[in-house]
Scaffold this active site. Sequence first.
Site, PDB file in Angstrom:
ATOM      1  N   SER A 193      55.388  10.259  -4.072  1.00  0.00           N
ATOM      2  CA  SER A 193      55.130   8.820  -4.134  1.00  0.00           C
ATOM      3  C   SER A 193      55.613   8.093  -2.879  1.00  0.00           C
ATOM      4  O   SER A 193      56.770   8.218  -2.483  1.00  0.00           O
ATOM      5  CB  SER A 193      55.840   8.212  -5.348  1.00  0.00           C
ATOM      6  N   HIS A 232      49.587   7.705  -4.427  1.00  0.00           N
ATOM      7  CA  HIS A 232      49.085   9.076  -4.300  1.00  0.00           C
ATOM      8  C   HIS A 232      47.608   9.000  -3.917  1.00  0.00           C
ATOM      9  O   HIS A 232      46.745   8.719  -4.762  1.00  0.00           O
ATOM     10  CB  HIS A 232      49.270   9.840  -5.615  1.00  0.00           C
ATOM     11  N   HIS A 234      50.957  14.338 -12.294  1.00  0.00           N
ATOM     12  CA  HIS A 234      52.197  14.508 -13.038  1.00  0.00           C
ATOM     13  C   HIS A 234      51.889  14.886 -14.483  1.00  0.00           C
ATOM     14  O   HIS A 234      50.812  14.571 -15.003  1.00  0.00           O
ATOM     15  CB  HIS A 234      53.006  13.202 -13.030  1.00  0.00           C
ATOM     16  N   TYR A 291      52.968  13.546 -17.097  1.00  0.00           N
ATOM     17  CA  TYR A 291      52.778  12.370 -17.961  1.00  0.00           C
ATOM     18  C   TYR A 291      51.367  11.781 -17.891  1.00  0.00           C
ATOM     19  O   TYR A 291      51.007  10.933 -18.714  1.00  0.00           O
ATOM     20  CB  TYR A 291      53.805  11.283 -17.644  1.00  0.00           C
ATOM     21  N   GLU A 292      50.560  12.232 -16.918  1.00  0.00           N
ATOM     22  CA  GLU A 292      49.186  11.739 -16.857  1.00  0.00           C
ATOM     23  C   GLU A 292      48.317  12.352 -17.956  1.00  0.00           C
ATOM     24  O   GLU A 292      47.192  11.897 -18.186  1.00  0.00           O
ATOM     25  CB  GLU A 292      48.600  11.988 -15.470  1.00  0.00           C
ATOM     26  N   ALA A 346      59.842  11.501  -4.467  1.00  0.00           N
ATOM     27  CA  ALA A 346      60.767  10.382  -4.623  1.00  0.00           C
ATOM     28  C   ALA A 346      61.634  10.681  -5.840  1.00  0.00           C
ATOM     29  O   ALA A 346      61.162  11.234  -6.834  1.00  0.00           O
ATOM     30  CB  ALA A 346      59.988   9.089  -4.818  1.00  0.00           C
ATOM     31  N   MET A 403      59.937  12.937 -11.676  1.00  0.00           N
ATOM     32  CA  MET A 403      58.944  13.267 -12.703  1.00  0.00           C
ATOM     33  C   MET A 403      57.916  14.275 -12.205  1.00  0.00           C
ATOM     34  O   MET A 403      56.782  14.306 -12.690  1.00  0.00           O
ATOM     35  CB  MET A 403      58.238  11.982 -13.165  1.00  0.00           C
ATOM     36  N   SER A 404      58.305  15.114 -11.235  1.00  0.00           N
ATOM     37  CA  SER A 404      57.329  16.035 -10.635  1.00  0.00           C
ATOM     38  C   SER A 404      58.044  17.252 -10.067  1.00  0.00           C
ATOM     39  O   SER A 404      59.139  17.591 -10.492  1.00  0.00           O
ATOM     40  CB  SER A 404      56.566  15.300  -9.518  1.00  0.00           C
ATOM     41  N   ASN A 441      66.518   5.243  -5.454  1.00  0.00           N
ATOM     42  CA  ASN A 441      67.355   4.378  -6.286  1.00  0.00           C
ATOM     43  C   ASN A 441      68.472   5.218  -6.905  1.00  0.00           C
ATOM     44  O   ASN A 441      68.414   6.452  -6.890  1.00  0.00           O
ATOM     45  CB  ASN A 441      66.526   3.747  -7.412  1.00  0.00           C
ATOM     46  N   HIS A 491      58.506   1.153 -10.474  1.00  0.00           N
ATOM     47  CA  HIS A 491      57.702   1.968  -9.562  1.00  0.00           C
ATOM     48  C   HIS A 491      57.520   1.283  -8.212  1.00  0.00           C
ATOM     49  O   HIS A 491      57.469   1.950  -7.175  1.00  0.00           O
ATOM     50  CB  HIS A 491      56.339   2.275 -10.190  1.00  0.00           C
TER      51      HIS A 491
END
Length: 277
Positions: free
Chosen positions: A27, A58, A80, A82-83, A110, A208-209, A232, A244
């Site tokens: 990201s 992306h 990802h 979650y998609e 990220a 998340m990846s 962060n 995001h």
Amino acid sequence: MTAARAAADILHRAPGHRPRVGIVLGSGLGGIADRIAGSVAIPYGELPGFPVPSVSGHAGRLVVGTLGGVEVACMQGRVHAYEGNGFDALKTAVRSLKLAGCDTLVLTAAAGSLRLEVGPGRLMAISDHLNLLGSNPLTGPNDEAFGERFPSMTDAWDPELRALLKEVAADRGIDLAEGVYAAYPGPSFETPAEVRMMRLLGADAVGMSTVPECIVARHCGLRVVGCAVVTNLGVGLGDGPVDHHQTLTAASAAAADLERLLVGFLERLHQKDGSRS
């Protein structure tokens, strides 16, 4: 085999190129692909079985060319878990890079830091991972053409390549931390309690990846090295909310250091190849 067709298409669409290193940009990091010389850009949608990202930051294209003196195939964006589309497209993408000639995969992402001393803007070399996704991309029938049923994840993140990454960072004055990356399912951000849990489990960063690509890459024999861009502090460790937009903004700000690190890493690989010839 879908991966074989995708690899053939890549080589056909980028004549004269034979990528040795695959790169996945996370990201807000896609701008690094603009540095690739003699590049040919192929939209994912034009490659059989490739993923089409649905998340901002992306771009969804494969850029083939030369970076740091090394032939690369750079995935400008990823999908990802979650998609909600499973791992088939991710497996096809990673395996097609292997079949197109890559022997190494560089993963970037990220991430939120779980260590107070490693704040936003820092880079972190990934030394190991925790798969907290609740799933594994190798679930289902095993494809023996790529690897054995039960691949080892010992040293999944190649120690020799990571040492080279740290060597380049030291030479170029880049502040590179090192730690364990935890893959969290998303798409919601973690709760403070989940952040505390991951810290207790030994994680240093969360995203998340990245972990699924590493697993697929190791299964098919690719060496893997990874670097997380800290965008962060984990929820509950810093002030203010995490979103995001913040992730994309912070990743873009740190992209210059990541670019210098990746280019230096590839240049050092190129030098090592030359010394062996």
